[in-house]
Write a protein that holds these residues in place. Structure first.
Motif, PDB file in Angstrom:
ATOM      1  N   ALA A 219       0.991  -1.417  -0.282  1.00 52.07           N
ATOM      2  CA  ALA A 219      -0.334   0.380  -0.074  1.00 52.07           C
ATOM      3  C   ALA A 219       0.531   1.177  -0.288  1.00 52.07           C
ATOM      4  CB  ALA A 219      -0.972  -0.318   1.125  1.00 52.07           C
ATOM      5  N   GLU A 220       2.004   0.766   0.589  1.00 51.90           N
ATOM      6  CA  GLU A 220       2.720   2.003   0.727  1.00 51.90           C
ATOM      7  C   GLU A 220       4.186   2.594  -0.311  1.00 51.90           C
ATOM      8  OE1 GLU A 220       3.838   2.013   4.972  1.00 51.90           O
ATOM      9  OE2 GLU A 220       1.958   2.479   5.385  1.00 51.90           O
ATOM     10  N   LEU A 221       3.689   1.248  -1.098  1.00 53.16           N
ATOM     11  CA  LEU A 221       5.051   1.720  -2.553  1.00 53.16           C
ATOM     12  C   LEU A 221       4.582   2.237  -3.627  1.00 53.16           C
ATOM     13  CD1 LEU A 221       6.453  -2.489  -2.305  1.00 53.16           C
ATOM     14  CD2 LEU A 221       7.755   0.016  -1.637  1.00 53.16           C
ATOM     15  N   LEU A 227      10.327   1.546  -6.562  1.00 50.04           N
ATOM     16  CA  LEU A 227      11.009   0.412  -6.985  1.00 50.04           C
ATOM     17  C   LEU A 227      12.599  -0.220  -6.199  1.00 50.04           C
ATOM     18  CD1 LEU A 227      11.262  -0.330 -10.588  1.00 50.04           C
ATOM     19  CD2 LEU A 227       9.721  -0.853  -9.212  1.00 50.04           C
ATOM     20  N   GLU A 228      13.994   1.510  -5.226  1.00 52.83           N
ATOM     21  CA  GLU A 228      14.330   0.678  -5.127  1.00 52.83           C
ATOM     22  C   GLU A 228      14.000   0.505  -3.408  1.00 52.83           C
ATOM     23  OE1 GLU A 228      14.605   4.060  -6.521  1.00 52.83           O
ATOM     24  OE2 GLU A 228      15.435   2.823  -8.157  1.00 52.83           O
ATOM     25  N   ARG A 229      13.309   0.921  -2.836  1.00 51.83           N
ATOM     26  CA  ARG A 229      12.332   0.581  -1.729  1.00 51.83           C
ATOM     27  C   ARG A 229      11.870  -1.072  -1.524  1.00 51.83           C
ATOM     28  NH1 ARG A 229       7.638   3.970   0.378  1.00 51.83           N
ATOM     29  NH2 ARG A 229       7.488   5.355  -1.933  1.00 51.83           N
ATOM     30  N   ALA A 230      11.565  -1.273  -2.614  1.00 49.54           N
ATOM     31  CA  ALA A 230       9.988  -2.404  -3.158  1.00 49.54           C
ATOM     32  C   ALA A 230      11.259  -3.693  -2.672  1.00 49.54           C
ATOM     33  CB  ALA A 230       9.070  -2.733  -4.650  1.00 49.54           C
ATOM     34  N   GLU A 231      12.123  -3.333  -3.376  1.00 46.28           N
ATOM     35  CA  GLU A 231      13.850  -4.237  -4.035  1.00 46.28           C
ATOM     36  C   GLU A 231      13.788  -4.970  -1.980  1.00 46.28           C
ATOM     37  OE1 GLU A 231      15.852  -3.167  -6.126  1.00 46.28           O
ATOM     38  OE2 GLU A 231      14.903  -3.559  -8.324  1.00 46.28           O
ATOM     39  N   GLN A 232      13.891  -3.672  -1.398  1.00 43.25           N
ATOM     40  CA  GLN A 232      14.006  -3.802   0.120  1.00 43.25           C
ATOM     41  C   GLN A 232      13.277  -4.280   1.196  1.00 43.25           C
ATOM     42  OE1 GLN A 232      15.368  -0.942   1.927  1.00 43.25           O
ATOM     43  NE2 GLN A 232      17.287  -0.246   1.201  1.00 43.25           N
ATOM     44  N   LEU A 233      12.064  -3.913   0.949  1.00 46.18           N
ATOM     45  CA  LEU A 233      10.685  -4.330   1.800  1.00 46.18           C
ATOM     46  C   LEU A 233      10.227  -5.858   0.871  1.00 46.18           C
ATOM     47  CD1 LEU A 233       8.834  -1.207   1.657  1.00 46.18           C
ATOM     48  CD2 LEU A 233       9.716  -2.161   3.380  1.00 46.18           C
ATOM     49  N   LEU A 234      10.474  -5.927  -0.339  1.00 51.22           N
ATOM     50  CA  LEU A 234       9.776  -7.209  -0.328  1.00 51.22           C
ATOM     51  C   LEU A 234      11.295  -8.491  -1.019  1.00 51.22           C
ATOM     52  CD1 LEU A 234       7.454  -6.618  -3.288  1.00 51.22           C
ATOM     53  CD2 LEU A 234       6.677  -6.863  -0.428  1.00 51.22           C
ATOM     54  N   HIS A 265       6.177   7.502 -12.611  1.00 53.73           N
ATOM     55  CA  HIS A 265       5.049   7.338 -11.095  1.00 53.73           C
ATOM     56  C   HIS A 265       5.254   5.842 -10.657  1.00 53.73           C
ATOM     57  CE1 HIS A 265       3.300   8.368  -7.575  1.00 53.73           C
ATOM     58  NE2 HIS A 265       2.843   7.328  -7.560  1.00 53.73           N
ATOM     59  N   PHE A 266       5.848   5.170  -9.625  1.00 56.12           N
ATOM     60  CA  PHE A 266       5.390   3.356 -10.031  1.00 56.12           C
ATOM     61  C   PHE A 266       4.495   3.159  -8.225  1.00 56.12           C
ATOM     62  CE2 PHE A 266      10.063   4.104 -10.923  1.00 56.12           C
ATOM     63  CZ  PHE A 266       9.708   2.676 -12.647  1.00 56.12           C
ATOM     64  N   ASP A 267       3.597   2.813  -8.615  1.00 52.23           N
ATOM     65  CA  ASP A 267       2.585   2.095  -7.628  1.00 52.23           C
ATOM     66  C   ASP A 267       2.728   0.286  -7.644  1.00 52.23           C
ATOM     67  OD1 ASP A 267      -0.075   2.114  -5.872  1.00 52.23           O
ATOM     68  OD2 ASP A 267       0.125   4.043  -6.565  1.00 52.23           O
TER      69      ASP A 267
END
Lengths: 394, 212
Positions: A219-221, A227-234, A265-267
């Motif tokens: 929900a916050e990605l 993408l950078e945050r996703a690679e860490q969180l996921l 923009h990524f969502d």
């Protein structure tokens, strides 16, 4: 109830008077010419079809949005198309049945029982392009390239591209062992980015803390750095999710090379068309509307019910909306010519020649009211020294 | 707090406005005019980039969905009736709290064939009774629901209950809990994407203000 105002059009049904209709038609032709230049073949699917053919993906939304009538010949239910994409998929899978990639484009009116958002048209003029037969980010890039050029040609100056990937949520749902109901509940909460609701659902379904945290993270990605945050969180989400993130990164990189000014923009919680999309999804937003004007994505399973699942990716939008919000310059047409009612062959011939050259010539009807200006003419044919000449209005 | 882009925040007069102001004040956003005294519908704040749009509570989701405001504060009751299409609802502000309840004359039965239910909250009421396997007739009203059972217009009502005093004054009592209501921070989808940096900072600061 007496119907007094019979001139009123039904709600959400619109018409274009001159000269707007001709301007829209001009834009439609330029778009289709561009698609033609890219190798996209025009299709003209029917306005009415059997419901089963229109509702391939099982999505309830589309069924509710479709106007239905009973076929008096077969007794079966016919639907007025609410989306042309299923028709294009049917034509590719069943009618063309090619092995090589098929590129199809279309422009046609669809009908919606309910407008998609308040005051939206119930009869959008859907324009779009679909690419079948290739599963790889190159197809996504070609389709996104064409989408951007469509917006440009329509004169939409400021827009934002939003990229997502339905495979991430789908894969996480599978890993977490969600049943259909649980998946639907999480899907709806994610569409609203309602973090507290997601937490409640995660607790209710007794998901593992790892999976729960990943659904909340989805929900916050969103944003440029999603993408950078996703690679860490996921990072613990497995290969398929990481592959999906990689695809998004490649598509964004490819877009940037083609259009340096566009920062997508990524969502990752944006799951539009979740029921039939299978990979990357995208949308175009414009500031003044607060709504998406273009949308599309990958839908590889769609053709299955027509006998052949083919990789597919495409986009579409409402040409009426694009026409309304776009800022196009004057195309620079020559003024129309007013001519007297032809009593002699020389004039008839000259008018025929002018029309052949693409000029607009309007005959004065004997005894008519209104002059050349009122007929929208800027020039007139007058006889001077025995010759018919095009002259400025006297 | 400073913003790069303009932000319009849709608020409704009354309790939501009163309860939202202290949260916004913690972000350093304060109105210049008092909405109770001013007749202006767009209020300036101490920040040039931030404006408040003052509208009826039930219209807040529509304004935000359309992008007439980027951000809004709306009760869950209003969001359920609106449907929440085209909106993001990432934060429960935990303000303007109350309960959505079935109420009726003291001792009234919740059973019965085709009970008549008077309410402003048509969708929520229908969903609640349908979930219980009960078919009811919904009568849509716009206010003073308490009157309906007294004059025989309906058997029961579905309404927001805060203290229960209005019910009591009319000889009614709360009978069944439907949902806990509080106000949510809502965002226009396009604004979320196009003003993402500002929106994210605003949301993070509001989250801190709510939790801190």
């Amino acid at each position: 109830m007496a119907i007094d105002h019979h001139w009123l059009l039904p709600e959400g049904i619109d018409e274009l008077p001159p000269p707007r209709a001709a301007e829209l038609e001009g834009l439609r032709r330029r778009l289709l010419d561009m698609y033609e230049g890219w190798g996209y073949d025009l299709i003209l699917p029917p306005f009415l079809e059997y419901m089963e053919a229109l509702l391939v993906s099982g999505g309830d939304d589309l069924a509710l949005r479709t106007f239905k009538v009973t076929d008096l010949i077969t007794g079966r239910t016919l639907g007025v198309r609410a989306d042309i994409t299923p028709q294009a998929a049917r034509i590719d899978a069943h009618k063309l049945n090619r092995e090589a990639p098929a590129r199809l484009c279309y422009c046609g009116t669809v009908l919606h029982t309910q407008p998609e958002n308040p005051a939206a048209s119930r009869a959008p003029l859907q324009v779009g392009a679909e690419l079948y037969g290739h599963d790889g980010i190159e197809s996504e890039l070609e389709i996104l390239d064409l989408l951007v050029r469509t917006l440009d040609l329509c004169g939409v100056e400021e827009y934002y591209l939003d990229l997502g990937h339905v495979g991430i949520f789908r894969n996480l749902s599978r890993q977490a062992g969600l049943d259909e109901q649980g998946e639907q509940a999480l899907f709806e909460a994610l569409q609203r980015k309602a973090t507290s609701e997601i937490q409640e659902i995660v607790a209710e379904l007794k998901l593992s803390p790892e999976h729960g945290a990943m659904f909340v993270a989805l929900a916050e990605l969103s944003g440029d750095d999603a993408l950078e945050r996703a690679e860490q969180l996921l990072s613990g989400a497995g290969d398929e999710v990481l592959t999906a993130l990689g695809e998004l990164r490649q598509v964004a990189q490819g877009l940037k090379e083609r259009f340096p000014a566009i920062a997508p923009h990524f969502d990752l919680a944006e799951l539009r068309g979740y029921h039939y999309h299978t990979g990357i999804v995208f949308a175009g937003f414009v500031p003044e509307l607060g709504q998406e004007v273009m949308r599309g994505g990958r839908y590889n399973e769609y053709g299955r019910s027509f006998g052949r699942a083919r990789p597919a990716v495409g986009f579409s939008g409402d040409l009426r909306t694009l026409f309304r919000i776009g800022k196009r310059g004057d195309i620079g047409t020559k003024p129309a010519i007013f001519a007297p009612w032809p009593e002699e062959k020389a004039l008839v011939d000259q008018v025929a020649q002018l029309r052949g050259e693409g000029r607009r010539v309007i005959f004065a009807l004997p005894g008519q009211s209104g002059d050349a200006r009122e007929q929208g003419c800027g020039e007139e044919l007058r006889k001077e020294a025995g010759e018919w000449k095009i002259l400025p209005l006297s | 707090m400073k913003f790069e882009t303009s932000l319009k925040i849709a608020l409704s007069k009354g309790r939501i406005f009163k309860d939202t102001l202290p949260l916004l004040a913690r972000l350093g956003i304060e109105p210049v005019d008092d909405p109770e005294k001013s007749r202006k519908l767009i209020l300036d704040t101490n920040l040039e980039q931030v404006k408040f749009v003052m509208i009826r509570a039930t219209d807040v989701p529509t304004y935000v969905q359309w992008g007439a405001a980027d951000i809004g504060v709306a009760g869950k009751d209003v969001l359920v009736e609106h449907g929440g299409e085209g909106l993001y609802q990432p934060l429960d502000l935990r303000i303007a709290r109350c309960r959505l309840m079935v109420a009726g004359p003291a001792g009234a039965s919740l059973q019965g064939d085709r009970l008549r239910i008077a309410t402003k909250y048509v969708k929520a009421a229908r969903a609640h009774f349908a979930a219980k396997g009960q078919q009811v007739e919904i009568i849509k009203l716009y206010g003073s629901m308490e009157l309906a059972p007294l004059v025989g217009l309906s058997d029961l009502i579905v309404d927001l209950v805060e203290s229960g005093n209005t019910l009591k004054a009319n000889g009614l009592e709360p009978l069944e809990h439907i949902d806990d209501i509080s106000s949510r921070l809502i965002f226009n989808k396009a604004a979320w994407k196009m003003k993402h940096a500002d929106i994210t900072r605003f949301l993070a600061a509001m989250r801190e203000a709510v939790e801190g």
